[in-house]
Each structure stands twice: as C-alpha cells, then as structure tokens.
Design a protein around this motif. Structure first.
Motif, mmCIF file in Angstrom:
data_model
loop_
_atom_site.group_PDB
_atom_site.id
_atom_site.type_symbol
_atom_site.label_atom_id
_atom_site.label_comp_id
_atom_site.label_asym_id
_atom_site.label_seq_id
_atom_site.Cartn_x
_atom_site.Cartn_y
_atom_site.Cartn_z
ATOM 1 N N ILE A 53 0.837 -1.199 0.000
ATOM 2 C CA ILE A 53 0.000 0.000 0.000
ATOM 3 C C ILE A 53 0.873 1.252 0.000
ATOM 4 C CG2 ILE A 53 -1.640 1.340 1.382
ATOM 5 C CD1 ILE A 53 -2.896 -1.299 2.248
ATOM 6 N N LYS A 72 1.033 4.236 -2.950
ATOM 7 C CA LYS A 72 0.847 5.670 -2.724
ATOM 8 C C LYS A 72 2.108 6.463 -3.048
ATOM 9 C CE LYS A 72 -0.637 5.122 1.504
ATOM 10 N NZ LYS A 72 -1.158 5.426 2.863
ATOM 11 N N GLY A 96 -6.983 11.292 -6.860
ATOM 12 C CA GLY A 96 -7.015 10.906 -5.448
ATOM 13 C C GLY A 96 -8.054 9.838 -5.175
ATOM 14 N N VAL A 97 -9.217 9.959 -5.804
ATOM 15 C CA VAL A 97 -10.272 8.951 -5.664
ATOM 16 C C VAL A 97 -9.804 7.614 -6.230
ATOM 17 C CG1 VAL A 97 -12.592 8.287 -6.407
ATOM 18 C CG2 VAL A 97 -12.145 10.635 -5.656
ATOM 19 N N TYR A 142 -6.671 6.512 -6.466
ATOM 20 C CA TYR A 142 -5.703 5.935 -5.531
ATOM 21 C C TYR A 142 -6.439 5.297 -4.342
ATOM 22 C CZ TYR A 142 -1.338 7.803 -7.506
ATOM 23 O OH TYR A 142 -0.240 8.040 -8.305
ATOM 24 N N TYR A 143 -7.434 5.975 -3.843
ATOM 25 C CA TYR A 143 -8.182 5.485 -2.682
ATOM 26 C C TYR A 143 -8.869 4.164 -3.012
ATOM 27 C CZ TYR A 143 -11.509 5.389 1.193
ATOM 28 O OH TYR A 143 -12.235 5.017 2.290
ATOM 29 N N VAL A 144 -9.478 4.074 -4.175
ATOM 30 C CA VAL A 144 -10.156 2.838 -4.594
ATOM 31 C C VAL A 144 -9.147 1.705 -4.758
ATOM 32 C CG1 VAL A 144 -11.470 1.741 -6.456
ATOM 33 C CG2 VAL A 144 -12.088 4.031 -5.693
ATOM 34 N N VAL A 180 -6.294 1.338 -3.200
ATOM 35 C CA VAL A 180 -5.862 0.924 -1.866
ATOM 36 C C VAL A 180 -6.925 0.051 -1.210
ATOM 37 C CG1 VAL A 180 -5.358 1.739 0.473
ATOM 38 C CG2 VAL A 180 -4.292 2.857 -1.491
ATOM 39 N N LEU A 181 -8.202 0.433 -1.359
ATOM 40 C CA LEU A 181 -9.290 -0.373 -0.798
ATOM 41 C C LEU A 181 -9.306 -1.767 -1.422
ATOM 42 C CD1 LEU A 181 -12.339 2.087 -0.531
ATOM 43 C CD2 LEU A 181 -10.882 1.210 1.305
ATOM 44 N N THR A 193 -6.482 -3.804 -0.036
ATOM 45 C CA THR A 193 -6.786 -4.207 1.337
ATOM 46 C C THR A 193 -7.762 -5.371 1.362
ATOM 47 O OG1 THR A 193 -6.455 -1.916 2.064
ATOM 48 C CG2 THR A 193 -7.610 -3.388 3.568
#
Length: 219
Positions: A155, A159, A194-195, A197-199, A201-202, A205
């Motif tokens: 992760i 990033k 940014g959205v 990258y967030y998706v 990472v989710l 995970t």
C-alpha cells in the motif's frame, strides 16, 4: 466554490490509462523488493559476518536517506557513471525496489525469527539442507506471520509511486498534472486521481483480507 469537473471531459480515458502503469510499477517494485529483502534478511541472520555487515549497512543507508534522493541518483547518475541511458520507469522500479527491500528485510527477518526454533532444530537433526529448510519450512510460516506488514508495504508503494511523476513516468499523478496544465485547473484532476488511488488501496486491502482468511483456514 468555483468547481467544474466537466473540465475532465475528454481526459478521463487518458487519466485512467495511468492505472495500468501505476499498478505495474507497484507490482514490479514489490516483487523485486520482496526477493531482495528476503535475501538481505537471510544475510542478517547468517553466521557469515561480512554478509551480516553488508545487509545492516545497506539497510542503514536506504532507510537513512530520502526515497526521492535515491530516485534522482539512479535516474541521473546512471547515464553519467555507466554510460547507460536508463528509462524513467526502470529507474523508478529499481529505486523503489531497492528502498522497499531495506524495510522488508527487517520485517522478513522478524518473521523468520518468530518461527519456533524447534522446527529449525528438528529439520537440521533430520539432515534437511539449509536451503530446503528455509524455502519449504521456515519462509512459508514467516510470510504467514508477516502478511499484514507485507500488505502495508504494498500500500505504501502504491501511494509513494506518485513520486515517479517527477522524472516523467506517465503514471496517474503525471497525467493529472498534464490535464491541469491543459485546462489551467488542477484541483479537479487531482481530486479525480485521489479517488482512484483510494479505490486501488481499498481493493488491495480487500484482497489481503481474503488471502489472510484463506491462510488461516489452511492452518
């Protein structure tokens, strides 16, 4: 608030192409970092002092200097010192892999040391070669113990991959900056990236949790 996400019209496919480059870069860096980090961890627990000194010095240098500096050194110094025109993507993968290995070596070493010493002694008493013992007995258990830490490193790599945009790699961040330069509006493309990258990472995970549950069931 003077927001207008319609400026992204026509640029969305261009930005989304950066996902493949970002994921490929992360995968290659993580794989290289894991392999080299495993070798360094074996050096650290070795009885051969030069190998142990090398691994400790390597870790100290790469953990004690900024990642961006290491990236610049590899990208700009390689042509000057070795007369080799290294590509931005190769330089980035090498820098991130070498840096990741320094951190993973400590994590993997801790995972190896967490395996019951009795298993190592039993394998040695049975005459199992050291290499076979490590690959077939010790490392699988160590990886199972440190899986959350390995996922956290992946992760972090995902990033931190945004740093490669400074040397021209066409990743998500680079493409967001290109859109900002074309439209003179940076906030909207940066939020969009940014959205993404967030998706990502989710998703990473969630995959890690699935793997962790399967490994627990296999116990």
């Amino acid at each position: 608030m003077n927001l207008d996400f319609s400026v992204l019209n026509g640029y969305v496919p261009y930005v989304l192409k950066g996902i493949a480059i970002t994921l490929l870069f992360t995968l290659v860096s993580a794989l290289f970092g894991f392999i080299w980090g495993t070798i360094l961890s074996l050096f650290k627990i070795s009885d051969i002092k030069p190998l142990k000194w090398f691994a400790n010095l390597y870790t100290s240098i790469f953990r004690g200097t900024p990642l961006l500096l290491q990236l610049f050194l590899i990208y700009y110094a390689t042509p000057q010192l070795f007369k080799y025109d290294i590509s931005p993507l190769m330089a980035a993968g090498l820098a991130f892999g070498l840096n990741s290995a320094a951190y993973l070596s400590e994590t993997i070493r801790a995972g190896i040391m967490s395996v019951d010493r009795g298993q190592r002694e039993a394998a040695m008493s049975l005459g199992i070669p050291y290499k076979t013992m490590m690959i077939s007995i010790i490392l699988p258990q160590a990886i199972k113990n440190i899986l959350p830490a390995l996922v956290n490193e992946c992760i972090a790599l995902l990033k931190e991959s945004s740093l490669v945009s400074v040397i021209g790699v066409e990743d998500l961040m680079r493409r967001a900056n290109v859109v900002g330069s074309d439209t003179f509006r940076y906030f909207e493309p940066l939020v969009f990236v940014g959205v993404i990258y967030y998706v990502l990472v989710l998703m990473l995970t969630m995959i890690a949790r699935v793997l962790e549950r399967r490994m627990r069931r296999s116990d």
